[in-house]
Design a protein around this motif. Sequence first.
Motif, mmCIF file in Angstrom:
data_model
loop_
_atom_site.group_PDB
_atom_site.id
_atom_site.type_symbol
_atom_site.label_atom_id
_atom_site.label_comp_id
_atom_site.label_asym_id
_atom_site.label_seq_id
_atom_site.Cartn_x
_atom_site.Cartn_y
_atom_site.Cartn_z
ATOM 1 N N LYS A 1 0.828 -1.215 0.000
ATOM 2 C CA LYS A 1 0.000 0.000 0.000
ATOM 3 C C LYS A 1 0.857 1.258 0.000
ATOM 4 O O LYS A 1 0.472 2.279 -0.587
ATOM 5 C CB LYS A 1 -0.926 -0.002 1.219
ATOM 6 N N GLU B 1 -4.830 -4.057 -5.144
ATOM 7 C CA GLU B 1 -5.762 -3.302 -4.298
ATOM 8 C C GLU B 1 -7.006 -4.131 -3.990
ATOM 9 O O GLU B 1 -7.441 -4.228 -2.834
ATOM 10 C CB GLU B 1 -6.136 -1.987 -4.981
ATOM 11 N N GLN C 1 -7.897 -6.195 -0.269
ATOM 12 C CA GLN C 1 -9.193 -5.891 0.350
ATOM 13 C C GLN C 1 -9.984 -7.173 0.618
ATOM 14 O O GLN C 1 -10.559 -7.356 1.703
ATOM 15 C CB GLN C 1 -9.996 -4.948 -0.542
ATOM 16 N N LYS C 2 -9.978 -8.089 -0.353
ATOM 17 C CA LYS C 2 -10.695 -9.359 -0.178
ATOM 18 C C LYS C 2 -10.069 -10.198 0.937
ATOM 19 O O LYS C 2 -10.769 -10.865 1.695
ATOM 20 C CB LYS C 2 -10.713 -10.143 -1.502
ATOM 21 N N GLU D 1 -8.351 -8.998 3.564
ATOM 22 C CA GLU D 1 -8.548 -8.352 4.857
ATOM 23 C C GLU D 1 -9.997 -8.363 5.319
ATOM 24 O O GLU D 1 -10.271 -8.407 6.530
ATOM 25 C CB GLU D 1 -8.017 -6.916 4.803
ATOM 26 N N LEU D 2 -10.934 -8.333 4.372
ATOM 27 C CA LEU D 2 -12.353 -8.261 4.740
ATOM 28 C C LEU D 2 -13.070 -9.605 4.710
ATOM 29 O O LEU D 2 -14.103 -9.771 5.351
ATOM 30 C CB LEU D 2 -13.088 -7.277 3.816
#
Length: 254
Positions: free
Chosen positions: A100, A139, A143-144, A146-147
């Motif tokens: 990031k 990106e 996100q996938k 972490e969530l």
Amino acid sequence: MFENVNIMNKPLSSLSLAQIVNSNYKAASVFEKYHLDFCCKGKRSLEQACSEQQLTVSQITAELENIFSNESIGAVIDFDKMNLTQLCDYIVQTHHAYVKNEMPQIYAYLQKVSSKHGERHPELYKIFQTFVAVKEEMEGHMQKEELVLFPRIKELQKLAYDENANLQLNITYLQSPIKAMEQEHDHAGNLLNDIRIFSNDYVPPEDACTTYRLCFAALKTFEMDLHQHVHLENNILFPKAIDTFRELQTTVLN
């Protein structure tokens, strides 16, 4: 002889690249040097990987033994001893944070050098376009993780510590997102491999300015970090999560 890698008295050449790196992370530097993929293709034996790259196994073995005999092994993090939650947190705090932070900087470098030097070095346009694809991929991928995936893996860790756990989940709860993440790992790895080829193995031309050189150095480091990042997930975290799920299944059934 580095006995820590000589698992079950097997010859080093018969061990997989993943096993060797799992035993001591410093092996990654040797594999990077010879472009031996220890992350997405880490299940291959050293002998098979060398054969595919037309490398001499004895030469690679000697370099591996040399690097470990000259450096302290005690400083190496033993990822195999981390539990699922610790692994997830390490990946997010170390590799996700790095990605990031670095992607906007590399993007800015490439935008600048391609606009300034692209006419003389048209490969910069290809590198820029490919990195844009890498950026978009990573990106969404992080996100996938972490969530969705990592919270599921951490939930599994909690169940493993609960003696009264009642496992109501199907294995696809883990396998489906893991399979998707592994496919995305392959895709991102292939894109970065293309960048390495376009950039002549990250060697800048003689007329390259400082930003140009910084850009190529950053891209090389970025690819190396991705290899370590993917290795931790494909070869340690994901198999450990699947094994934990199956152990819980067996406990509940019994």
